[in-house]
Structures are given as C-alpha cells and as structure tokens.
Design an enzyme around this catalytic site. Structure first.
Site, short mmCIF file in Angstrom:
data_model
loop_
_atom_site.label_atom_id
_atom_site.label_comp_id
_atom_site.label_asym_id
_atom_site.label_seq_id
_atom_site.Cartn_x
_atom_site.Cartn_y
_atom_site.Cartn_z
N SER A 52 40.72 42.76 38.54
CA SER A 52 39.48 42.12 38.99
C SER A 52 38.27 43.02 38.79
CB SER A 52 39.59 41.73 40.47
OG SER A 52 40.60 40.78 40.67
N GLY A 233 41.07 37.64 39.80
CA GLY A 233 40.64 37.94 38.44
C GLY A 233 39.17 38.27 38.37
N GLY A 235 35.12 38.30 36.53
CA GLY A 235 34.17 37.44 35.85
C GLY A 235 33.55 36.36 36.72
N CYS A 261 41.29 34.88 46.03
CA CYS A 261 40.16 35.52 45.36
C CYS A 261 39.56 34.61 44.28
CB CYS A 261 40.59 36.88 44.82
SG CYS A 261 39.20 37.97 44.41
N PHE A 262 39.72 34.96 43.01
CA PHE A 262 39.22 34.12 41.92
C PHE A 262 39.85 32.73 42.00
CE2 PHE A 262 38.42 33.74 37.14
CZ PHE A 262 37.04 33.83 37.27
N ASN A 303 37.63 41.86 47.02
CA ASN A 303 36.98 42.35 45.81
C ASN A 303 36.39 41.15 45.09
OD1 ASN A 303 36.18 43.38 43.36
ND2 ASN A 303 38.25 43.60 42.56
N GLY A 305 32.40 39.38 43.67
CA GLY A 305 30.94 39.38 43.56
C GLY A 305 30.37 37.99 43.45
N PHE A 306 31.25 36.98 43.43
CA PHE A 306 30.85 35.57 43.42
C PHE A 306 31.48 34.90 44.62
CE2 PHE A 306 30.43 36.98 39.09
CZ PHE A 306 29.32 36.30 38.59
N HIS A 351 42.57 39.18 49.95
CA HIS A 351 43.82 39.58 49.30
C HIS A 351 44.94 39.77 50.32
CE1 HIS A 351 42.45 40.35 45.13
NE2 HIS A 351 41.29 40.51 45.73
N GLU A 353 47.93 40.12 49.65
CA GLU A 353 48.96 40.97 49.04
C GLU A 353 48.56 42.43 49.00
OE1 GLU A 353 46.03 41.32 46.01
OE2 GLU A 353 46.54 39.72 47.39
#
Length: 380
Positions: A52, A233, A235, A261-262, A303, A305-306, A351, A353
């Site tokens: 990520s 992930g 982006g 997350c993503f 983690n 940023g979006f 997360h 995990e």
C-alpha cells in the site's frame, strides 16, 4: 548515517519548495514519491514491505528507527515497496535475536534511497498543515542545486489519479492452504495484499485463492468461492473501475464479501459512494475507530490517504439494498467501515490483520466466517 561510519549529505525536497538536509541512509541516488508520515513506534519492517506504500516516501515520526534490525520472517511481501524513507535517529547497531542485518543495509540492498538526521517533528507538522505532497530524496551524485531537484519533484506524477494496484498485484494466482480441516474457500483479489492476511484466513480453516487484480468474474467464480475478499492496496480508488465492477457482480450473486482498506473504498464505490483525497491521511498503529452499532472503540492500524464520503452512522440506499456507514474515526469523522443490510457484505478502512499490532480488530475475520456459514451452499 551509514552504519559503516561514513556520512554522505542528502536532501529531502518537498513540492512546495521546503528543503530538509541530512545524511544519506540506505541506497544513494534519487527517490520520488508522495511524502507521508507514519506514527507507528514499532513495525517498521511491516510498513516498508506493505504494498500500500508503493510510490510513497514514508516519514517515521518515532525518532529512533532500526533498533531491531531486519529479519527474514516479518516481511509483508516479497520486497520493500516504499519509494523513499525518512528517519531522524537511525540505530547504529541493531539488537534483536532475530536480526539478520541492519535496516540501513537492507535498504541499500534493495535500492531504497533514504535520509536520516533531519527534524522529523518539524517535517511532520509541515505535512499536517500543508498536506501530503510530492517529494524527492536526493543523495550522493544525485544531490545538486535546489531548483533542479525541485523541478524534478514537480515533474513527478501525483498520487491523485494514480492507478497503482496492478503494479503491486500478483501476476499469477496462488493458493494458501487452510490450517487443519478446510471449512471454506475464499477468492482474494490482490490489490496489494499483505502476507498476514491469507495467514489470518488460513488459521480459520479457509483455503485462500489469491487472484491478480485483473481477474475476471469468470476467473473468480472458477475458484468456487464461499466468499470473496478485497485486499488493501495503493493508489486512487477512483481509478479502480475494473475492481468496482467486479465487486458489483459479486454483490449481485450475494456471495459473502469482506474488504479492508482499499477494499473498503472499492465496496463503497460499488454501493454508490464517492471517494476523496485526505489532507494527510491515516498511517500508524494507534488510530481509534468507533463501531456505530455497539459504540465500542478499537485501536487500529491504518494506511490510507483516500477515504469514502459519508457521515458516521449514515444509512443510504444502494443498487444492492440498504447500507450503512458502520464505523468512523472520532479524530476527524472519517468513514472507517461500510455494512450492507440486504446482501452479505461489509468492509473496514483499517487493518485487522496488522502483524505488528494492535489486534483489537482481528475478530472481523471471524465475522467474515460467520457470513459464509450463514450462506453456505447458496454462493454462486
């Protein structure tokens, strides 16, 4: 400073023109990426190998980094993914019974350009106030006039609009066997999956088929999954049209789905929510999250940023029935989870995990197992 005692000058150049000077750490050369800060006091090896963080220059807010060296057990992937690394006081000599080499040596071995001996507290406050931004670490022969380095930073790609999941995803499917008797089979879409995720699932009797991010619905269904997992992930989630459409197809078939997350952002987008870039994001292992249903607070590893658009506790209609913003961060009301009422799907932004901890959220994997138990025999 290198562990061999020599000092090579280095500079961190931010997109807004701010320059921090220090000593080279790890490899010499140039590293370009988005400067972000991570508040974790432990787990730097897991951070560095987390896909990520692809195309990001990670600033460690903890002043002393590298004390436990580098081992061969704690990697979250096959390589270091950060593009650059920023620390204040690197350990001169690692001290841990599992350590195989120093952090400085491992960064150099993998060609990761870093910088040490800078005021990371001032840098972190700057990024909090001005936001995460493009940056560059320059050392050795790459160190030159400030205006030339700044021009290179400003010519580098921004994180907003970056489609990066395909760059970190596995190229070939692989299987992680269940521990003990196999209870379920899960298709995990690899958008930047961490090694500990399949381990957590396998420990619960799940056979995990990790699939490339480009996998089609047919590829996914060929596994015969009892459930589908959407990984973390890198982006901008706005670039994930393929993964979002694949998620919609899974929801239509009412196959149990869990995202982190993503994966949380992709499920949200499949349900009709928008996403936006945060000023500086959440990165660390000490971020509180509140479960709307219970009011319980979990301390989590994050983690991102979006984030998804929405308000804590908000209910909304999606193409797949009713849904709710199920979790939020009390620090800033950021959306931290989504739950569907009419189809078996949920996700969280954090997360569960996290190998370095905390482990407050680990029971979410058991909740995923519970969804598969309820729908056993109905998937597909």
């Amino acid at each position: 400073m290198s562990t061999n005692g020599t000092r090579t000058p280095a500079a961190l150049v931010l997109e807004d023109g701010r320059v921090f000077r220090g000593a080279a750490y790890g490899a010499r050369g140039t590293a370009l990426g988005e400067a972000v800060f991570c508040t974790g006091m432990t787990g730097y090896q897991e951070t560095l190998t987390d896909p990520s963080y692809h195309r990001q220059i990670v600033v460690q807010t903890a002043p002393q980094i590298g004390n436990t060296g580098w081992n061969d057990e704690d990697d979250e992937s096959a390589r270091i993914w950060v593009s650059g690394y920023v620390v204040r006081d690197p350990a001169r000599t690692p001290s841990n019974w599992r350590s195989k080499r120093s952090l400085d040596d491992e960064l150099a071995n993998q060609g990761v350009v870093g910088i040490s001996e800078i005021d990371t507290r001032t840098l972190t406050r700057h990024l909090r106030e001005q936001g995460a931004m493009r940056a560059g670490v320059f050392s050795g022969d790459a160190l030159r006039a400030d205006e030339d380095m700044l021009a290179e930073v400003r010519a580098s790609p921004a994180m907003k609009g970056a489609d990066l999941a395909g760059e970190v995803s596995t190229k070939q499917p692989y299987v992680v066997a269940a521990q003990g008797e196999r209870r379920f089979r899960v298709a995990a879409l690899d958008l930047g999956i961490k090694s500990n995720t399949p381990r957590q699932l396998a420990a619960r009797g799940i056979e995990v088929h990790v699939l490339p991010s480009s996998s089609s619905l047919e590829d996914l269904l060929a596994v015969g999954p009892d459930g589908v997992f959407l990984s973390n992930g890198p982006g901008d989630p706005a670039t994930t049209a393929h993964a979002t459409e694949l998620t919609k197809a899974v929801l239509q078939r009412e196959i149990p789905l869990f995202g982190i997350c993503f994966g949380n952002q992709i499920l949200g987008r499949a349900l009709g929510l928008g996403t936006y870039k945060m000023r500086y994001g959440h990165r660390g292992v000490n971020i509180p999250v509140i479960d709307v249903a219970t009011g319980r607070v979990a301390i989590t590893a994050q983690n991102h940023g979006f984030a998804l658009e929405g308000e804590p506790g908000q209910t909304f209609e999606s193409p797949f029935g009713a849904a709710q913003i199920s979790h939020y961060c009390p620090n800033d009301n950021t959306v931290e989870g989504v739950r569907c009422s009419d189809v078996p799907a949920f996700s969280v932004q954090y997360h569960p995990e996290a190998a370095a901890g905390p482990h407050d959220a680990a029971p979410l994997f058991d909740e995923f197992v519970g969804l598969m138990e309820k729908t056993a025999g109905k998937a597909g």
